[in-house]
Design a protein around this motif. Structure first.
Motif, PDB file in Angstrom:
ATOM      1  N   ALA A 168       0.916   3.639 -14.154  1.00 45.93           N
ATOM      2  CA  ALA A 168       1.993   4.624 -14.002  1.00 45.93           C
ATOM      3  C   ALA A 168       2.926   4.284 -12.850  1.00 45.93           C
ATOM      4  CB  ALA A 168       1.395   6.019 -13.773  1.00 45.93           C
ATOM      5  N   LYS A 169       2.510   3.365 -11.989  1.00 43.82           N
ATOM      6  CA  LYS A 169       3.301   3.010 -10.805  1.00 43.82           C
ATOM      7  C   LYS A 169       3.659   1.528 -10.758  1.00 43.82           C
ATOM      8  CE  LYS A 169       2.556   7.030  -8.542  1.00 43.82           C
ATOM      9  NZ  LYS A 169       3.586   7.843  -7.891  1.00 43.82           N
ATOM     10  N   SER A 170       2.851   0.678 -11.388  1.00 40.40           N
ATOM     11  CA  SER A 170       2.956  -0.766 -11.120  1.00 40.40           C
ATOM     12  C   SER A 170       4.062  -1.452 -11.906  1.00 40.40           C
ATOM     13  CB  SER A 170       1.615  -1.441 -11.427  1.00 40.40           C
ATOM     14  OG  SER A 170       1.289  -1.284 -12.794  1.00 40.40           O
ATOM     15  N   GLY A 226       4.716   7.577   0.976  1.00 40.26           N
ATOM     16  CA  GLY A 226       4.498   8.704   0.072  1.00 40.26           C
ATOM     17  C   GLY A 226       5.790   9.498  -0.028  1.00 40.26           C
ATOM     18  N   THR A 227       5.897  10.305  -1.064  1.00 41.80           N
ATOM     19  CA  THR A 227       7.120  11.065  -1.319  1.00 41.80           C
ATOM     20  C   THR A 227       7.376  12.040  -0.177  1.00 41.80           C
ATOM     21  OG1 THR A 227       6.538  10.942  -3.638  1.00 41.80           O
ATOM     22  CG2 THR A 227       8.307  12.459  -3.052  1.00 41.80           C
ATOM     23  N   ILE A 228       8.569  11.942   0.408  1.00 47.90           N
ATOM     24  CA  ILE A 228       8.881  12.792   1.563  1.00 47.90           C
ATOM     25  C   ILE A 228       9.759  13.952   1.102  1.00 47.90           C
ATOM     26  CG2 ILE A 228       9.869  12.902   3.863  1.00 47.90           C
ATOM     27  CD1 ILE A 228       7.299  11.231   3.691  1.00 47.90           C
ATOM     28  N   THR A 248       0.860  -1.185   0.000  1.00 49.71           N
ATOM     29  CA  THR A 248       0.000   0.000   0.000  1.00 49.71           C
ATOM     30  C   THR A 248       0.891   1.228   0.000  1.00 49.71           C
ATOM     31  OG1 THR A 248      -1.709  -1.116   1.289  1.00 49.71           O
ATOM     32  CG2 THR A 248      -1.735   1.292   1.302  1.00 49.71           C
ATOM     33  N   ASP A 249       0.629   2.159  -0.891  1.00 47.36           N
ATOM     34  CA  ASP A 249       1.417   3.388  -0.909  1.00 47.36           C
ATOM     35  C   ASP A 249       0.567   4.536  -0.380  1.00 47.36           C
ATOM     36  OD1 ASP A 249       3.727   4.823  -1.286  1.00 47.36           O
ATOM     37  OD2 ASP A 249       3.297   5.310  -3.371  1.00 47.36           O
ATOM     38  N   PHE A 250       1.051   5.178   0.680  1.00 48.16           N
ATOM     39  CA  PHE A 250       0.357   6.334   1.248  1.00 48.16           C
ATOM     40  C   PHE A 250       0.854   7.626   0.595  1.00 48.16           C
ATOM     41  CE2 PHE A 250      -0.591   3.178   4.520  1.00 48.16           C
ATOM     42  CZ  PHE A 250      -1.921   3.461   4.790  1.00 48.16           C
ATOM     43  N   TYR A 255      11.274   9.511 -10.318  1.00 47.21           N
ATOM     44  CA  TYR A 255      11.458   8.712  -9.105  1.00 47.21           C
ATOM     45  C   TYR A 255      10.643   9.373  -8.004  1.00 47.21           C
ATOM     46  CZ  TYR A 255      14.502  12.590  -7.990  1.00 47.21           C
ATOM     47  OH  TYR A 255      14.979  13.864  -7.780  1.00 47.21           O
ATOM     48  N   GLU A 256      10.384   8.653  -6.931  1.00 49.98           N
ATOM     49  CA  GLU A 256       9.830   9.253  -5.712  1.00 49.98           C
ATOM     50  C   GLU A 256      10.599   8.680  -4.529  1.00 49.98           C
ATOM     51  OE1 GLU A 256       5.589   8.583  -5.585  1.00 49.98           O
ATOM     52  OE2 GLU A 256       5.204  10.346  -6.846  1.00 49.98           O
ATOM     53  N   LEU A 257      11.189   9.545  -3.735  1.00 56.43           N
ATOM     54  CA  LEU A 257      11.901   9.130  -2.520  1.00 56.43           C
ATOM     55  C   LEU A 257      10.867   8.878  -1.417  1.00 56.43           C
ATOM     56  CD1 LEU A 257      14.282   8.916  -0.477  1.00 56.43           C
ATOM     57  CD2 LEU A 257      14.176  11.394  -0.309  1.00 56.43           C
ATOM     58  N   GLU A 258      10.801   7.635  -0.981  1.00 61.56           N
ATOM     59  CA  GLU A 258       9.868   7.284   0.088  1.00 61.56           C
ATOM     60  C   GLU A 258      10.570   6.382   1.091  1.00 61.56           C
ATOM     61  OE1 GLU A 258       6.009   5.939  -1.005  1.00 61.56           O
ATOM     62  OE2 GLU A 258       5.960   7.042  -2.910  1.00 61.56           O
ATOM     63  N   VAL A 259       9.936   6.189   2.217  1.00 57.34           N
ATOM     64  CA  VAL A 259      10.353   5.182   3.182  1.00 57.34           C
ATOM     65  C   VAL A 259       9.266   4.116   3.202  1.00 57.34           C
ATOM     66  CG1 VAL A 259      10.959   4.733   5.603  1.00 57.34           C
ATOM     67  CG2 VAL A 259      11.597   6.907   4.526  1.00 57.34           C
ATOM     68  N   GLY A 318      -4.147   6.979   0.504  1.00 58.11           N
ATOM     69  CA  GLY A 318      -3.301   5.905   0.000  1.00 58.11           C
ATOM     70  C   GLY A 318      -3.978   5.194  -1.161  1.00 58.11           C
ATOM     71  N   TYR A 319      -3.242   4.288  -1.780  1.00 55.75           N
ATOM     72  CA  TYR A 319      -3.816   3.433  -2.827  1.00 55.75           C
ATOM     73  C   TYR A 319      -3.137   2.076  -2.741  1.00 55.75           C
ATOM     74  CZ  TYR A 319       0.450   4.137  -5.555  1.00 55.75           C
ATOM     75  OH  TYR A 319       1.756   4.166  -5.953  1.00 55.75           O
ATOM     76  N   HIS A 320      -3.771   1.094  -3.344  1.00 54.56           N
ATOM     77  CA  HIS A 320      -3.246  -0.264  -3.306  1.00 54.56           C
ATOM     78  C   HIS A 320      -2.200  -0.412  -4.404  1.00 54.56           C
ATOM     79  CE1 HIS A 320      -4.256  -4.822  -2.870  1.00 54.56           C
ATOM     80  NE2 HIS A 320      -3.022  -4.535  -2.581  1.00 54.56           N
ATOM     81  N   ASN A 371      11.828   3.473  -3.593  1.00 55.43           N
ATOM     82  CA  ASN A 371      11.710   4.353  -4.758  1.00 55.43           C
ATOM     83  C   ASN A 371      10.460   3.939  -5.518  1.00 55.43           C
ATOM     84  OD1 ASN A 371      11.862   5.766  -7.160  1.00 55.43           O
ATOM     85  ND2 ASN A 371      14.095   5.561  -7.342  1.00 55.43           N
ATOM     86  N   ASP A 372       9.463   4.818  -5.506  1.00 55.72           N
ATOM     87  CA  ASP A 372       8.205   4.570  -6.213  1.00 55.72           C
ATOM     88  C   ASP A 372       8.327   5.207  -7.605  1.00 55.72           C
ATOM     89  OD1 ASP A 372       5.572   4.125  -6.930  1.00 55.72           O
ATOM     90  OD2 ASP A 372       4.816   5.853  -5.818  1.00 55.72           O
ATOM     91  N   TRP A 373       8.979   4.453  -8.513  1.00 56.31           N
ATOM     92  CA  TRP A 373       9.155   4.945  -9.890  1.00 56.31           C
ATOM     93  C   TRP A 373       7.790   5.312 -10.467  1.00 56.31           C
ATOM     94  CZ3 TRP A 373      14.203   5.413 -11.111  1.00 56.31           C
ATOM     95  CH2 TRP A 373      15.134   4.581 -10.478  1.00 56.31           C
TER      96      TRP A 373
HETATM   97 CA    CA Z   1       4.273   7.346  -4.226  1.00 57.92          CA
END
Ligand code: CA
Length: 435
Positions: free
Chosen positions: A263-265, A369-371, A138-140, A209-213, A170-172, A243-245
């Motif tokens: 776009a994410k999967s 989510g991107t921080i 799950t991405d918040f 890219y998206e920097l996330e934890v 968030g989304y699945h 990294n949520d490309w």
């Molecule tokens: Ca994201």
């Protein structure tokens, strides 16, 4: 979760593994993160290892070669079999107990060192796999500065939607395409320019890219049984970089009304070492809301969450283009931000996720989510740094970037520092775009 720090966090503690004592090391004896490994080039069974300095303690060998108490040996059994999920479900007493045992065994003066010396392997000689089976992802969207900066690009007067400060968004996500980085294939998909009558199908032109934890759930809850926020900390096993490309052009066309999809999967990348929540205890910070913002609803509020729900982790994005690599030019840092900028804590995200009775399982991954921070040097995606392509950034060799080009290598890094504690790191995750 009561007492936060214990003897395993003592900054005076040193290891008989010399590289663990070097200033700036990601993996001193106070860290002890878990990863799934085997010797590079072998077809050995996967086993769980613990990073220490530039080495890995192979827990399969360690269980066989070293005397342990019966209790510790039982905790090591699933790890020796490469099954981190089976260790996770043993719960926090086992996580803490094994941490204490490994800390003592790897500390200077340990009587176990003659046995464990034989169970070390250089990290550079290890092949890593995903640390555990990830059933669901799950991405918040807890980075409020990211949400605001992105929102401003489309709604300058009203960047945050009215729900943002009340409900964790968030989304699945897609678990099957999570990897450890390496080659990231540029996706193809439908895109449509504003002036065009119809979309086209082709390679993504706005890859980001998206920097996330990422947080790994360690304790399951049964279907229909929410997790009260007072129990959420005990359900959280540890953190990785994520990294949520993101394919921005595909995302812009597909995301309404149900949110991100293709776009994410196509790929998400995590760092190989899970730094446990127990290791992160010294870097806990109060969770606060700016004056005038709504306080969380009662089910997302607790005294502990207010006192220590946030975690201070410095987060960095580095980029090296193919041209830079050929010229021998080092990667350049694009941003530095901090997880304390998240609008929700991990406990709140987990409790909210389970609040409708959704059953979380050991090994599930939650993305933050991107921080980003509030300023350009803290923007943790190219979409923010380039204002959605309107203001390209300039790289040291003179190249410009709005979005990622083939051959670009993106590396995420993170570390924690705090007065009275040793610096620890989360390691890194790198991915290189290929056509
Ligand atoms: Ca994201």
């Amino acid at each position: 979760m009561t007492t936060l720090t214990d003897a395993t966090h003592d900054p005076a503690l040193r290891s008989w593994v010399a590289s663990a004592n070097e200033a700036g090391a990601d993996f001193p004896v106070q860290n002890l993160p878990f990863g799934r490994m085997r010797p590079k080039g072998s077809d050995d069974a996967w086993r769980i290892g613990v990073a220490i300095g530039d080495q890995v303690l192979d827990l399969r060998l360690a269980r066989e070669q070293c005397p342990w108490s019966g209790e510790v040996s039982a905790w090591l059994a699933p790890l020796a079999d490469g099954d981190l999920n089976a260790f996770m479900v043993l719960g926090r007493p086992a996580w803490r107990g094994l941490r204490a045992a490994l800390s003592a065994a790897l500390a200077e003066g340990s009587e176990q060192s003659p046995f464990l010396e034989l169970c070390l392997l250089l990290q550079s000689q290890c092949e890593m796999s995903l640390p555990c089976r990830i059933g669901d992802y799950t991405d918040f969207y807890a980075g409020i500065h990211h949400a605001t900066t992105i929102g401003k690009l489309f709604r300058p007067d009203n960047p945050l939607l009215p729900n943002y400060k009340w409900v964790p968004i968030g989304y699945h996500g897609r678990a099957s395409s999570i990897g450890l980085g390496g080659a990231i294939k540029r996706p193809s998909g439908q895109t449509k320019d504003a002036g065009d009558a119809a979309p086209v199908f082709g390679p993504c032109q706005r890859l980001d890219y998206e920097l996330e934890v990422g947080a790994f759930v360690g304790r399951a809850n049964a279907l229909g049984e929410p997790v009260p926020i007072g129990e959420a900390e005990d359900a959280l096993f540890g953190l990785v970089l994520l990294n949520d490309w993101s394919a921005r052009d595909m995302q812009a066309w597909e995301y309404q009304p149900l949110g991100p999809f293709l776009a994410k999967s196509f790929a998400s990348s995590i760092s190989p070492w899970i730094v446990t929540m127990d290791a992160l205890a010294p870097y806990r910070r109060p969770f606060t809301r700016p004056d005038g913002d709504p306080q969380p609803l009662p089910y997302l509020d607790s005294p502990f969450n207010r006192e220590a729900g946030a975690i201070d982790i410095t987060l960095e994005v580095w980029l090296q283009s193919a041209v830079m690599r050929t010229a021998g030019q080092a990667a350049v840092r694009l941003s530095q931000s901090n997880l304390t900028d998240a609008y929700w804590t991990w406990a709140q995200l987990l409790t909210h996720h389970a609040s409708n009775g959704c059953n979380l399982q050991a090994g599930d991954l939650l993305g933050s989510g991107t921080i980003s921070g509030p300023k350009p040097g803290t923007y943790a995606s190219l979409m923010e740094l380039s204002s959605n392509g309107k203001s390209p950034i300039t790289l040291p060799g003179g190249e410009s970037r709005s979005f990622l080009q083939d051959g670009d290598t993106v590396t995420l890094r993170a570390h924690c520092a705090s007065p009275g504690a040793v610096r620890i790191g989360l390691g890194e995750v790198s991915g290189t775009i290929v056509s």
